[in-house]
Design a protein around this motif. Structure first.
Motif, PDB file in Angstrom:
ATOM      1  N   CYS A 153       0.860  -1.182   0.000  1.00 30.17           N
ATOM      2  CA  CYS A 153       0.000   0.000   0.000  1.00 30.17           C
ATOM      3  C   CYS A 153       0.898   1.235   0.000  1.00 30.17           C
ATOM      4  CB  CYS A 153      -0.912  -0.002   1.223  1.00 30.17           C
ATOM      5  SG  CYS A 153      -2.000   1.431   1.294  1.00 30.17           S
ATOM      6  N   ARG A 154       0.788   2.023  -1.039  1.00 28.61           N
ATOM      7  CA  ARG A 154       1.555   3.252  -1.159  1.00 28.61           C
ATOM      8  C   ARG A 154       0.647   4.355  -1.689  1.00 28.61           C
ATOM      9  NH1 ARG A 154       4.456  -0.257   0.739  1.00 28.61           N
ATOM     10  NH2 ARG A 154       6.676  -0.503   0.462  1.00 28.61           N
ATOM     11  N   PHE A 155       0.943   5.579  -1.293  1.00 30.60           N
ATOM     12  CA  PHE A 155       0.209   6.729  -1.815  1.00 30.60           C
ATOM     13  C   PHE A 155      -1.304   6.601  -1.604  1.00 30.60           C
ATOM     14  CE2 PHE A 155       3.962   5.933  -4.483  1.00 30.60           C
ATOM     15  CZ  PHE A 155       4.733   7.016  -4.066  1.00 30.60           C
ATOM     16  N   GLY A 156      -1.689   5.932  -0.515  1.00 34.60           N
ATOM     17  CA  GLY A 156      -3.103   5.801  -0.184  1.00 34.60           C
ATOM     18  C   GLY A 156      -3.875   4.783  -0.994  1.00 34.60           C
ATOM     19  N   ARG A 157      -3.167   3.944  -1.738  1.00 34.35           N
ATOM     20  CA  ARG A 157      -3.870   2.911  -2.497  1.00 34.35           C
ATOM     21  C   ARG A 157      -3.092   1.606  -2.486  1.00 34.35           C
ATOM     22  NH1 ARG A 157      -4.583   3.889  -8.721  1.00 34.35           N
ATOM     23  NH2 ARG A 157      -4.866   1.669  -8.576  1.00 34.35           N
ATOM     24  N   VAL A 158      -3.775   0.527  -2.804  1.00 35.19           N
ATOM     25  CA  VAL A 158      -3.187  -0.809  -2.778  1.00 35.19           C
ATOM     26  C   VAL A 158      -2.704  -1.171  -4.174  1.00 35.19           C
ATOM     27  CG1 VAL A 158      -3.623  -3.249  -2.276  1.00 35.19           C
ATOM     28  CG2 VAL A 158      -4.748  -1.469  -0.917  1.00 35.19           C
ATOM     29  N   PHE A 159      -1.493  -1.722  -4.221  1.00 33.77           N
ATOM     30  CA  PHE A 159      -0.915  -2.169  -5.485  1.00 33.77           C
ATOM     31  C   PHE A 159      -0.613  -3.660  -5.412  1.00 33.77           C
ATOM     32  CE2 PHE A 159       0.119   2.311  -5.226  1.00 33.77           C
ATOM     33  CZ  PHE A 159      -0.089   2.771  -6.521  1.00 33.77           C
ATOM     34  N   VAL A 160      -0.877  -4.348  -6.477  1.00 38.10           N
ATOM     35  CA  VAL A 160      -0.427  -5.730  -6.649  1.00 38.10           C
ATOM     36  C   VAL A 160       0.461  -5.691  -7.882  1.00 38.10           C
ATOM     37  CG1 VAL A 160      -1.102  -8.103  -7.173  1.00 38.10           C
ATOM     38  CG2 VAL A 160      -2.459  -6.741  -5.555  1.00 38.10           C
ATOM     39  N   TYR A 161       1.685  -6.238  -7.714  1.00 40.38           N
ATOM     40  CA  TYR A 161       2.660  -6.135  -8.772  1.00 40.38           C
ATOM     41  C   TYR A 161       3.422  -7.451  -8.896  1.00 40.38           C
ATOM     42  CZ  TYR A 161       5.506  -3.371 -11.989  1.00 40.38           C
ATOM     43  OH  TYR A 161       6.108  -2.871 -13.102  1.00 40.38           O
ATOM     44  N   HIS A 162       4.415  -7.481  -9.724  1.00 37.33           N
ATOM     45  CA  HIS A 162       5.156  -8.714  -9.985  1.00 37.33           C
ATOM     46  C   HIS A 162       6.650  -8.519  -9.751  1.00 37.33           C
ATOM     47  CE1 HIS A 162       6.960  -7.144 -13.679  1.00 37.33           C
ATOM     48  NE2 HIS A 162       5.809  -6.499 -13.818  1.00 37.33           N
ATOM     49  N   ASN A 163       7.321  -9.637  -9.596  1.00 39.30           N
ATOM     50  CA  ASN A 163       8.778  -9.660  -9.472  1.00 39.30           C
ATOM     51  C   ASN A 163       9.219 -11.048  -9.912  1.00 39.30           C
ATOM     52  OD1 ASN A 163      10.667  -8.152  -6.736  1.00 39.30           O
ATOM     53  ND2 ASN A 163      11.115  -8.191  -8.877  1.00 39.30           N
ATOM     54  N   GLY A 164      10.494 -11.210 -10.154  1.00 37.67           N
ATOM     55  CA  GLY A 164      10.992 -12.557 -10.376  1.00 37.67           C
ATOM     56  C   GLY A 164      10.818 -13.344  -9.080  1.00 37.67           C
ATOM     57  N   ALA A 165      10.372 -14.570  -9.170  1.00 38.35           N
ATOM     58  CA  ALA A 165      10.112 -15.380  -7.972  1.00 38.35           C
ATOM     59  C   ALA A 165      11.364 -15.607  -7.142  1.00 38.35           C
ATOM     60  CB  ALA A 165       9.493 -16.718  -8.358  1.00 38.35           C
ATOM     61  N   ASP A 166      12.542 -15.478  -7.768  1.00 37.49           N
ATOM     62  CA  ASP A 166      13.790 -15.707  -7.031  1.00 37.49           C
ATOM     63  C   ASP A 166      14.296 -14.449  -6.320  1.00 37.49           C
ATOM     64  OD1 ASP A 166      14.525 -14.332  -9.318  1.00 37.49           O
ATOM     65  OD2 ASP A 166      16.329 -15.531  -9.675  1.00 37.49           O
ATOM     66  N   SER A 167      13.600 -13.331  -6.487  1.00 38.06           N
ATOM     67  CA  SER A 167      14.030 -12.110  -5.805  1.00 38.06           C
ATOM     68  C   SER A 167      13.636 -12.157  -4.340  1.00 38.06           C
ATOM     69  CB  SER A 167      13.411 -10.881  -6.479  1.00 38.06           C
ATOM     70  OG  SER A 167      12.009 -10.893  -6.302  1.00 38.06           O
ATOM     71  N   TYR A 168      14.332 -11.390  -3.538  1.00 36.13           N
ATOM     72  CA  TYR A 168      13.961 -11.249  -2.130  1.00 36.13           C
ATOM     73  C   TYR A 168      14.485  -9.919  -1.629  1.00 36.13           C
ATOM     74  CZ  TYR A 168      18.733 -12.742  -0.839  1.00 36.13           C
ATOM     75  OH  TYR A 168      20.090 -12.845  -0.684  1.00 36.13           O
ATOM     76  N   TYR A 169      13.729  -9.371  -0.682  1.00 35.10           N
ATOM     77  CA  TYR A 169      14.052  -8.055  -0.145  1.00 35.10           C
ATOM     78  C   TYR A 169      13.842  -8.060   1.365  1.00 35.10           C
ATOM     79  CZ  TYR A 169      13.594  -6.841  -5.039  1.00 35.10           C
ATOM     80  OH  TYR A 169      13.752  -6.800  -6.399  1.00 35.10           O
ATOM     81  N   GLY A 170      14.614  -7.252   2.052  1.00 34.82           N
ATOM     82  CA  GLY A 170      14.503  -7.165   3.499  1.00 34.82           C
ATOM     83  C   GLY A 170      13.152  -6.663   3.965  1.00 34.82           C
ATOM     84  N   ALA A 171      12.423  -6.008   3.083  1.00 39.40           N
ATOM     85  CA  ALA A 171      11.116  -5.469   3.453  1.00 39.40           C
ATOM     86  C   ALA A 171       9.961  -6.268   2.843  1.00 39.40           C
ATOM     87  CB  ALA A 171      11.006  -4.012   3.022  1.00 39.40           C
ATOM     88  N   ARG A 172      10.244  -7.443   2.269  1.00 32.60           N
ATOM     89  CA  ARG A 172       9.153  -8.260   1.715  1.00 32.60           C
ATOM     90  C   ARG A 172       9.075  -9.589   2.452  1.00 32.60           C
ATOM     91  NH1 ARG A 172       9.353  -8.864  -4.256  1.00 32.60           N
ATOM     92  NH2 ARG A 172       8.752  -6.680  -4.037  1.00 32.60           N
ATOM     93  N   GLY A 173       7.893  -9.861   2.948  1.00 36.56           N
ATOM     94  CA  GLY A 173       7.623 -11.137   3.610  1.00 36.56           C
ATOM     95  C   GLY A 173       6.363 -11.750   3.040  1.00 36.56           C
ATOM     96  N   PHE A 174       5.558 -12.343   3.913  1.00 42.80           N
ATOM     97  CA  PHE A 174       4.269 -12.864   3.484  1.00 42.80           C
ATOM     98  C   PHE A 174       3.304 -12.856   4.641  1.00 42.80           C
ATOM     99  CE2 PHE A 174       6.267 -16.721   5.098  1.00 42.80           C
ATOM    100  CZ  PHE A 174       5.235 -17.384   5.730  1.00 42.80           C
ATOM    101  N   ARG A 175       2.039 -12.779   4.309  1.00 44.38           N
ATOM    102  CA  ARG A 175       0.955 -12.856   5.285  1.00 44.38           C
ATOM    103  C   ARG A 175       0.266 -14.204   5.083  1.00 44.38           C
ATOM    104  NH1 ARG A 175      -0.232  -8.035   7.671  1.00 44.38           N
ATOM    105  NH2 ARG A 175       0.976  -6.324   6.812  1.00 44.38           N
ATOM    106  N   GLY A 176      -0.021 -14.856   6.204  1.00 43.45           N
ATOM    107  CA  GLY A 176      -0.675 -16.151   6.126  1.00 43.45           C
ATOM    108  C   GLY A 176      -2.127 -16.085   6.511  1.00 43.45           C
ATOM    109  N   ILE A 177      -2.855 -17.124   6.102  1.00 44.23           N
ATOM    110  CA  ILE A 177      -4.263 -17.285   6.477  1.00 44.23           C
ATOM    111  C   ILE A 177      -4.434 -18.690   7.049  1.00 44.23           C
ATOM    112  CG2 ILE A 177      -4.965 -17.956   4.147  1.00 44.23           C
ATOM    113  CD1 ILE A 177      -7.675 -16.522   4.754  1.00 44.23           C
ATOM    114  N   LEU A 178      -5.196 -18.768   8.127  1.00 47.83           N
ATOM    115  CA  LEU A 178      -5.503 -20.037   8.779  1.00 47.83           C
ATOM    116  C   LEU A 178      -7.014 -20.145   8.905  1.00 47.83           C
ATOM    117  CD1 LEU A 178      -4.673 -22.588  10.458  1.00 47.83           C
ATOM    118  CD2 LEU A 178      -4.857 -21.109  12.456  1.00 47.83           C
TER     119      LEU A 178
END
Length: 189
Positions: free
Chosen positions: A161-186
């Motif tokens: 969520c940036r600039f007051g709106r939600v974005f869904v975007y893409h990346n190479g699946a092998d990329s990783y960043y210190g600020a990217r994780g995941f949210r789980g659902i149970l």
């Protein structure tokens, strides 16, 4: 009897239930009309689900109920930490992506870690629904369950969520960043 690896001690169970109850009561906008006593009764009957919720909690997810399916009588717990859970960042998307990296491999992948924890990654639709409750990932991003067609081409999707709106975007699946994780659902039936 000593607890097994995927079972909480009575003290851990009580502490977790107290944490979940307090969060539930503090954030009623996420689950209007639901009764904590019913949820707690279901949780106490399913110690395996409590273990999973504890994994979500100790990795920084701050799980809370964000939905209920009347048809199946199923509650949905989702990571509601303001930012992508700290204990689940710097991960590439899946095992194939992890193994394809030749250098600077992350410690794990989001899919593998989610599987070990017993949760699913949020879908794009679930993520957008979560963002309607309040704003999440304003400084981080979270991997999302990626459609097979995108994954077969080497990509994976994430949301933020940036600039007051939600974005869904893409990346190479092998990329990783210190600020990217995941949210789980149970799902709690």
């Amino acid at each position: 009897m000593a607890p097994t690896k995927k079972e909480l001690t009575p003290e851990q169970r009580d502490e977790l239930l107290n944490t979940l109850r307090e969060r539930f009561e503090k954030n009623m906008h996420r689950h209007k009309g639901l009764d904590w006593r019913e949820i707690q009764a279901k949780l106490e009957a399913k110690p395996g689900k409590l273990w999973i919720l504890d994994e979500m909690e100790v990795t920084g997810g701050e799980p809370d109920i964000v939905g209920y399916d009347n048809k199946s009588a199923t509650y949905m717990f989702v990571d509601c930490a303001a930012e992508s859970p700290k204990g689940r960042r710097s991960l590439c998307y899946d095992r194939v992506a992890l193994e394809s990296r030749k250098a600077h491999k992350p410690s794990n992948s989001a899919i593998d870690m989610a599987t070990e924890m017993g949760v699913d990654l949020l879908t794009e639709e679930q993520y957008l629904t979560l963002q309607q409750l309040e704003r999440f990932d304003t400084k981080t991003s979270s991997w999302l369950k990626t459609p097979d067609g995108v994954r077969k081409l080497g990509g994976a999707i994430f949301g933020d969520c940036r600039f007051g709106r939600v974005f869904v975007y893409h990346n190479g699946a092998d990329s990783y960043y210190g600020a990217r994780g995941f949210r789980g659902i149970l799902y709690l039936e």
